[in-house]
Design an enzyme around this catalytic site. Structure first.
Site, PDB file in Angstrom:
ATOM      1  N   ASP A  75     -10.773  19.377   4.860  1.00 23.09           N
ATOM      2  CA  ASP A  75     -11.925  19.036   5.695  1.00 23.09           C
ATOM      3  C   ASP A  75     -11.467  18.072   6.796  1.00 23.09           C
ATOM      4  O   ASP A  75     -10.685  17.152   6.553  1.00 23.09           O
ATOM      5  CB  ASP A  75     -13.021  18.383   4.845  1.00 23.09           C
ATOM      6  CG  ASP A  75     -14.354  18.355   5.564  1.00 23.09           C
ATOM      7  OD1 ASP A  75     -15.282  19.048   5.118  1.00 23.09           O
ATOM      8  OD2 ASP A  75     -14.472  17.630   6.588  1.00 23.09           O
ATOM      9  N   ILE A  76     -11.965  18.286   8.003  1.00 25.41           N
ATOM     10  CA  ILE A  76     -11.561  17.464   9.150  1.00 25.41           C
ATOM     11  C   ILE A  76     -12.063  16.021   9.003  1.00 25.41           C
ATOM     12  O   ILE A  76     -11.502  15.099   9.622  1.00 25.41           O
ATOM     13  CB  ILE A  76     -12.105  18.116  10.454  1.00 25.41           C
ATOM     14  CG1 ILE A  76     -11.290  17.684  11.654  1.00 25.41           C
ATOM     15  CG2 ILE A  76     -13.580  17.842  10.657  1.00 25.41           C
ATOM     16  CD1 ILE A  76     -11.584  18.526  12.909  1.00 25.41           C
TER      17      ILE A  76
ATOM     18  N   GLU B 234     -24.065  22.297   7.435  1.00 21.92           N
ATOM     19  CA  GLU B 234     -23.847  22.231   8.889  1.00 21.92           C
ATOM     20  C   GLU B 234     -23.226  23.506   9.430  1.00 21.92           C
ATOM     21  O   GLU B 234     -23.503  23.906  10.559  1.00 21.92           O
ATOM     22  CB  GLU B 234     -22.917  21.048   9.218  1.00 21.92           C
ATOM     23  CG  GLU B 234     -23.564  19.698   8.982  1.00 21.92           C
ATOM     24  CD  GLU B 234     -22.555  18.549   9.091  1.00 21.92           C
ATOM     25  OE1 GLU B 234     -21.422  18.782   9.568  1.00 21.92           O
ATOM     26  OE2 GLU B 234     -22.908  17.443   8.677  1.00 21.92           O
ATOM     27  N   VAL B 235     -22.345  24.099   8.659  1.00 19.58           N
ATOM     28  CA  VAL B 235     -21.636  25.302   9.133  1.00 19.58           C
ATOM     29  C   VAL B 235     -22.165  26.522   8.367  1.00 19.58           C
ATOM     30  O   VAL B 235     -22.055  26.585   7.138  1.00 19.58           O
ATOM     31  CB  VAL B 235     -20.108  25.162   8.929  1.00 19.58           C
ATOM     32  CG1 VAL B 235     -19.396  26.409   9.436  1.00 19.58           C
ATOM     33  CG2 VAL B 235     -19.578  23.917   9.635  1.00 19.58           C
TER      34      VAL B 235
ATOM     35  N   HIS C  72     -19.148  27.992   2.116  1.00 17.96           N
ATOM     36  CA  HIS C  72     -17.940  27.235   1.798  1.00 17.96           C
ATOM     37  C   HIS C  72     -18.190  26.353   0.599  1.00 17.96           C
ATOM     38  O   HIS C  72     -19.311  25.890   0.370  1.00 17.96           O
ATOM     39  CB  HIS C  72     -17.479  26.380   2.985  1.00 17.96           C
ATOM     40  CG  HIS C  72     -18.544  25.535   3.594  1.00 17.96           C
ATOM     41  ND1 HIS C  72     -19.523  26.038   4.439  1.00 17.96           N
ATOM     42  CD2 HIS C  72     -18.812  24.210   3.476  1.00 17.96           C
ATOM     43  CE1 HIS C  72     -20.325  25.061   4.824  1.00 17.96           C
ATOM     44  NE2 HIS C  72     -19.923  23.935   4.242  1.00 17.96           N
TER      45      HIS C  72
ATOM     46  N   HIS D  12     -16.891  22.816  -1.017  1.00 19.31           N
ATOM     47  CA  HIS D  12     -16.132  21.574  -0.856  1.00 19.31           C
ATOM     48  C   HIS D  12     -15.523  21.229  -2.211  1.00 19.31           C
ATOM     49  O   HIS D  12     -16.250  21.210  -3.222  1.00 19.31           O
ATOM     50  CB  HIS D  12     -17.052  20.402  -0.498  1.00 19.31           C
ATOM     51  CG  HIS D  12     -17.776  20.520   0.804  1.00 19.31           C
ATOM     52  ND1 HIS D  12     -17.432  19.794   1.912  1.00 19.31           N
ATOM     53  CD2 HIS D  12     -18.865  21.252   1.168  1.00 19.31           C
ATOM     54  CE1 HIS D  12     -18.264  20.049   2.911  1.00 19.31           C
ATOM     55  NE2 HIS D  12     -19.148  20.937   2.485  1.00 19.31           N
TER      56      HIS D  12
ATOM     57  N   ASN E 183     -23.210  23.043  -0.072  1.00 20.38           N
ATOM     58  CA  ASN E 183     -24.433  22.714   0.656  1.00 20.38           C
ATOM     59  C   ASN E 183     -25.050  23.997   1.200  1.00 20.38           C
ATOM     60  O   ASN E 183     -24.345  24.839   1.768  1.00 20.38           O
ATOM     61  CB  ASN E 183     -24.120  21.763   1.810  1.00 20.38           C
ATOM     62  CG  ASN E 183     -23.604  20.417   1.336  1.00 20.38           C
ATOM     63  OD1 ASN E 183     -24.048  19.900   0.318  1.00 20.38           O
ATOM     64  ND2 ASN E 183     -22.644  19.861   2.053  1.00 20.38           N
TER      65      ASN E 183
END
Ligand code: 5GP
Length: 118
Positions: A33-34, A99-100, A104, A106, A91
């Protein structure tokens, strides 16, 4: 809601945006993750165009679902998360804080994850 192929993870999958690949196979891609929230913070995404955990479970093929979760386990093992454990988060939607809009997971570890909901 239709899948938007301009989302950031779709761009990463196409190679339009770079990422540090931690794992890749036919079904999944993993990268850090960025904006890491724990010492280890890995994102695992399916290769197919799925919006969310709900969309993936409802519409992906059995092969895609199996392949994705096998990849998640390999990534857990290869990144030293097995011994002390980790938190997996997906999420979903507005209330989930997604958000995206590309499914995905995490993976958070390397230190205690803390309270589940803050
Ligand atoms: P969400 O809130 O949708 O569950 O999580 C999206 C995650 O993607 C966030 O934790 C955010 O830091 C991460 N992220 C957003 N853009 C990028 C990017 O370009 N590269 C990487 N590696 N992570 C990103």
């Amino acid at each position: 809601m239709a899948y938007d192929d301009q989302n950031i993870f779709a761009k990463i999958l196409r190679g339009d945006i770079p990422c540090t690949k931690l794992y890749e196979d036919e079904f999944a891609l993993a990268f850090p993750d960025i904006n890491p929230q724990r010492q280890i913070h890995i994102l695992v995404i399916p290769k197919g165009p799925y919006l969310s955990l709900e969309d993936f479970g409802a519409n992906a093929s059995t092969e895609e679902i199996t392949g994705f979760y096998r990849a998640v386990s390999k990534i857990v093992q290869e990144n030293g998360l097995s011994e002390n454990g980790f938190r997996a988060i997906a999420n979903t939607g507005d209330h989930g804080g997604q958000e995206v809009p590309h499914f995905h997971v995490h993976l958070l570890g390397g230190e205690p994850a803390g309270k589940m909901v803050s």
